[in-house]
Design a protein around this motif. Structure first.
Motif, short mmCIF file in Angstrom:
data_model
loop_
_atom_site.label_atom_id
_atom_site.label_comp_id
_atom_site.label_asym_id
_atom_site.label_seq_id
_atom_site.Cartn_x
_atom_site.Cartn_y
_atom_site.Cartn_z
N LYS A 1 0.16 44.03 36.61
CA LYS A 1 -1.20 43.69 37.06
C LYS A 1 -1.29 42.24 37.53
N THR A 2 -0.21 41.75 38.15
CA THR A 2 -0.27 40.39 38.70
C THR A 2 -0.71 40.41 40.15
N MET A 3 -0.92 41.60 40.71
CA MET A 3 -1.53 41.76 42.03
C MET A 3 -2.70 42.72 41.86
N PRO A 4 -3.75 42.62 42.65
CA PRO A 4 -4.10 41.55 43.59
C PRO A 4 -4.12 40.19 42.86
N PHE A 5 -3.76 39.17 43.60
CA PHE A 5 -3.68 37.83 43.07
C PHE A 5 -4.95 37.49 42.27
N LEU A 6 -4.77 37.28 40.95
CA LEU A 6 -5.88 37.01 40.02
C LEU A 6 -7.03 38.00 40.21
#
Ligand code: HEC
Length: 396
Positions: free
Chosen positions: A367-372
């Motif tokens: 869950k590191t994408m979408p960026f933040l």
């Protein structure tokens, strides 16, 4: 190229060069110290601590480690302090450019903890200062009498801080903040503890006096700390490339495993010169660090949502266009990322299909994408994307 990215390039490049010079020097001196041939026990070699002969670039080098006769200070004496200072300074510049500017967008992750840019920067700077004060206090008080206790306290401080950072900042920033903290402690050691002791040595030699041995021993102690911290710090410097480490929900535990493994490898490289077995123990420490990482990163969070039935490409593509295209297309709409990061664009089915495994890793597993999660992807959408990839990532 935007000014921000240009500064990033300049500082990152300089940081790498200075870091190689600093750590390279320190490893060379370590190596020298441990390869000295003991001097003959006669009065002529009273001040000698040993010699080493080397061959490099077409000639021989003869290096002797020794104290000097009172008043014998040479005109030209080389110090090794600016490599360290420049590494730290460029590192701090990089921290500012990447993590503090741009509304601290890389530092703050609202799903970890919502805060303002000023709060985030205040916390980052404040904890760096506090870390040095606490660490130095431990070693100037407890460390004088019971080094074992001081070591235990230092470990607690290090792992406690790393854990705390994962509760405050985005995963990648928590790792980098831990790295900046370690680098700051190392720089503090060099400038506040090791250099003053070297100055004493020089002043004593100049004044024709003996050097105070306890000062020298204390400087050595800090030097040893720095030695053990290098490998963990070097991993943190490249950790941004590994979202499955900083992006994991137990990212602090992954970092702990890697730091212990790295410092362990360093330990056995150190004892190597005392004639002890080192290769297998060092490899064992590397395996322990990596196995720890593998085990921890396999601990999955229970899925928030389960999806019934199949998910076809039409639906997957719809989700990707809605949540990813802002930053991953030929014409990005996100002002902070006018060019697709990492050259990853999802403009055609083929491009999406080719990246399916990475898409699952970044958007479903870590869950590191979408960026933040700037495009507010929902857990259900993540689960759907995961289902599509698990179903063979078909393009129809
Ligand atoms: C707000 C901008 C933004 C959005 C939206 C976004 N990304 Fe990214 N993406 C980035 C940035 C920045 C990087 C480079 C830094 C990194 O890898 O963390 C990146 C890198 C990547 C990479 C390449 C790095 C690697 O690990 O191989 C993949 C794959 C990726 N993103 C997938 C996605 C997917 C899938 C989505 C939608 C679910 C998405 N991104 C949405 C900004 C974004």
């Amino acid at each position: 190229m935007q000014a921000n990215e240009l500064l990033d390039v300049v500082f990152r490049w300089a940081h790498l060069i200075a870091g190689i010079m600093w750590i390279g020097n320190s490893m060379l001196f370590n190596w020298l110290d441990r390869n000295l041939i003991a001097p003959p026990a006669d009065p002529a070699h009273r001040l000698s601590q040993g010699k080493v002969f080397m061959v490099h670039s077409g000639a021989f080098y003869e290096v002797e480690k020794k104290l000097l006769e009172p008043g014998q200070l040479p005109d030209q004496l080389h110090w090794f302090k600016w490599q360290n200072f420049l590494t730290w300074l460029t590192g701090i510049c990089l921290l500012v450019v990447v993590y503090y500017l741009n509304d601290a967008a890389f530092l703050i992750d609202p799903s970890v903890r919502a805060m303002s840019q000023a709060e985030a920067i205040g916390l980052s700077v404040g904890t760096l200062v506090a870390a040095w004060l606490a660490y130095d206090l431990v070693w100037t008080t407890v460390g004088r009498r019971t080094p074992a206790l001081a070591t235990a306290l230092s470990f607690a401080l290090l792992f406690g801080a790393a854990y705390g950072f994962t509760l405050l900042f985005s995963g990648r920033a928590a790792y980098v903040q831990t790295g900046v903290m370690i680098g700051t402690l190392m720089t503090g050691n060099v400038w506040m503890r090791i250099l003053p002791s070297q100055k004493e040595l020089i002043a004593a030699t100049r004044a024709g006096q003996e050097q105070d041995a306890t000062l020298s021993l204390r400087a050595k102690q800090r030097s040893i700390h720095n030695n053990y911290l290098t490998f963990p710090l070097l991993f943190i410097m490249i950790s941004n490339h590994f979202p499955s480490t900083y992006g994991h929900h137990l990212n602090w535990l992954v970092l702990a495993a890697l730091m212990i493994g790295g410092a362990g490898v360093r330990h056995f490289m150190n004892v190597r010169y005392a004639g002890k077995a080192w290769l297998f123990p060092a490899l064992a420490m590397a395996v322990i660090g990596l196995a720890g990482t593998m085990i921890v990163t396999r601990i999955r969070e229970a899925p928030a949502v389960t999806i019934e039935g199949e998910v076809g490409f039409a639906r997957a593509s719809e989700i990707i266009q809605a949540r990813c295209a802002a930053c991953h297309s030929a014409q990005n709409s996100d002002p902070q990322f006018p060019v697709a990061p990492g050259n990853i664009v999802f403009d055609t089915p083929e491009r999406i299909g080719a990246m399916a495994a990475r898409i699952k890793d970044r958007a479903v597993v870590n869950k590191t994408m979408p960026f933040l999660n700037r495009t507010q992807m929902t857990d259900a959408e993540r689960a759907e994307l995961g289902k599509w990839v698990d179903g063979g990532a078909k393009l129809r």
